[in-house]
Design a protein around this motif. Structure first.
Motif, PDB file in Angstrom:
ATOM      1  N   ASP A  33       0.809  -1.223   0.000  1.00  0.00           N
ATOM      2  CA  ASP A  33       0.000   0.000   0.000  1.00  0.00           C
ATOM      3  C   ASP A  33       0.842   1.273   0.000  1.00  0.00           C
ATOM      4  N   SER A  34       2.141   1.159   0.243  1.00  0.00           N
ATOM      5  CA  SER A  34       3.020   2.327   0.197  1.00  0.00           C
ATOM      6  C   SER A  34       3.058   2.866  -1.236  1.00  0.00           C
ATOM      7  N   ASP A  35       3.179   4.150  -1.359  1.00  0.00           N
ATOM      8  CA  ASP A  35       3.257   4.796  -2.678  1.00  0.00           C
ATOM      9  C   ASP A  35       2.080   4.417  -3.573  1.00  0.00           C
ATOM     10  N   ALA A  36       0.886   4.406  -2.976  1.00  0.00           N
ATOM     11  CA  ALA A  36      -0.333   4.057  -3.719  1.00  0.00           C
ATOM     12  C   ALA A  36      -0.491   4.952  -4.942  1.00  0.00           C
ATOM     13  N   GLY A  37      -0.977   4.366  -6.015  1.00  0.00           N
ATOM     14  CA  GLY A  37      -1.224   5.108  -7.245  1.00  0.00           C
ATOM     15  C   GLY A  37      -0.015   5.268  -8.135  1.00  0.00           C
ATOM     16  N   LYS A  38       1.122   4.743  -7.714  1.00  0.00           N
ATOM     17  CA  LYS A  38       2.340   4.846  -8.521  1.00  0.00           C
ATOM     18  C   LYS A  38       2.690   3.490  -9.141  1.00  0.00           C
ATOM     19  N   TRP A  39       3.443   3.534 -10.204  1.00  0.00           N
ATOM     20  CA  TRP A  39       4.065   2.328 -10.743  1.00  0.00           C
ATOM     21  C   TRP A  39       5.156   1.926  -9.753  1.00  0.00           C
ATOM     22  N   LYS A  40       5.405   0.646  -9.625  1.00  0.00           N
ATOM     23  CA  LYS A  40       6.467   0.157  -8.746  1.00  0.00           C
ATOM     24  C   LYS A  40       7.400  -0.752  -9.539  1.00  0.00           C
ATOM     25  N   VAL A  41       8.677  -0.551  -9.342  1.00  0.00           N
ATOM     26  CA  VAL A  41       9.692  -1.452  -9.888  1.00  0.00           C
ATOM     27  C   VAL A  41      10.346  -2.088  -8.682  1.00  0.00           C
ATOM     28  N   VAL A  42      10.144  -3.390  -8.535  1.00  0.00           N
ATOM     29  CA  VAL A  42      10.664  -4.134  -7.389  1.00  0.00           C
ATOM     30  C   VAL A  42      11.729  -5.089  -7.917  1.00  0.00           C
ATOM     31  N   PHE A  43      12.948  -4.905  -7.442  1.00  0.00           N
ATOM     32  CA  PHE A  43      14.025  -5.784  -7.899  1.00  0.00           C
ATOM     33  C   PHE A  43      14.687  -6.459  -6.694  1.00  0.00           C
ATOM     34  N   PHE A  44      15.020  -7.707  -6.885  1.00  0.00           N
ATOM     35  CA  PHE A  44      15.611  -8.541  -5.833  1.00  0.00           C
ATOM     36  C   PHE A  44      17.043  -8.884  -6.200  1.00  0.00           C
ATOM     37  N   TRP A  45      17.870  -9.021  -5.177  1.00  0.00           N
ATOM     38  CA  TRP A  45      19.227  -9.527  -5.348  1.00  0.00           C
ATOM     39  C   TRP A  45      19.427 -10.648  -4.338  1.00  0.00           C
ATOM     40  N   PRO A  46      20.404 -11.541  -4.594  1.00  0.00           N
ATOM     41  CA  PRO A  46      20.569 -12.722  -3.735  1.00  0.00           C
ATOM     42  C   PRO A  46      21.070 -12.433  -2.321  1.00  0.00           C
TER      43      PRO A  46
END
Length: 190
Positions: free
Chosen positions: A36-49
């Motif tokens: 729910d954080s930054d509602a209304g925005k596009w989100k780019v979620v990237f993971f690293w090991p």
């Protein structure tokens, strides 16, 4: 693995704040970030090991350098791994490339988000190098995953976001400002 058209899973994770706030020390450097954080925005979620490794800081720093460009597109960047917020903070303090990192570092220590996304490496039990572009409605619009030994290209993620935001048909190697495909015009030419 969740993919295009799937809802991004609900989550609530501790994180190291981005920017200089993230360097204020335990108790001041941490925040909680949820779906729910930054509602209304596009989100780019990237993971690293793993933190304190070799490829990961190169990718994190490269994403961070583009943070302003993602923000210009009404998108927020979230970086995540299965390490704790304390490990993230320690890594930032001791690594010049990410010390002043402008984006939050999410701690998926229980591996709940990584598991829900289906991106845990079967042998190592850590997140693969997965990247998700999520629209403002919480739907995954793009997903990519690399093995543990190959870094990704954040500039390409930005290009894909640009294409997704056009709502047009974008051909191979399309870049922001290029025309999209017009099916009616293509059929007239045939």
């Amino acid at each position: 693995m969740l993919t295009v058209g799937d809802k991004f899973p609900a989550f609530k994770l501790s994180a190291v704040k981005g920017g200089t706030e993230g360097l204020e020390g335990p108790g001041k450097s941490f925040t909680e970030i949820s779906n729910d954080s930054d509602a209304g925005k596009w989100k780019v979620v990237f993971f690293w090991p793993k933190d304190f490794t070799f490829i990961c800081p190169t990718e994190i720093a490269a994403f961070a350098k583009l943070n302003g460009e993602f923000a210009d597109r009404d998108a927020v960047l979230y970086g995540a791994s299965t390490d704790s917020e304390f490990v993230h903070l320690n890594w930032r303090v001791h690594n010049d490339d990410i010390r002043n990192l402008a984006i939050p570092m999410l701690a998926d220590t229980k591996r709940e988000l990584s598991s829900a996304l289906g991106i845990l490496d079967k042998n190592e039990g850590v997140a693969l190098r997965a990247t998700f572009i999520v629209d403002p409605d919480g739907t995954i619009q793009w997903a990519s995953v690399n093995g543990l030994n190959v870094g990704r290209n954040p500039q390409e993620v930005l290009r894909i976001l640009d294409a997704l935001q056009t709502d047009e048909l974008c051909p191979c190697n399309w870049n922001k400002g290029d025309a999209g495909l017009k099916p009616d015009e293509l059929f007239k030419a045939a």
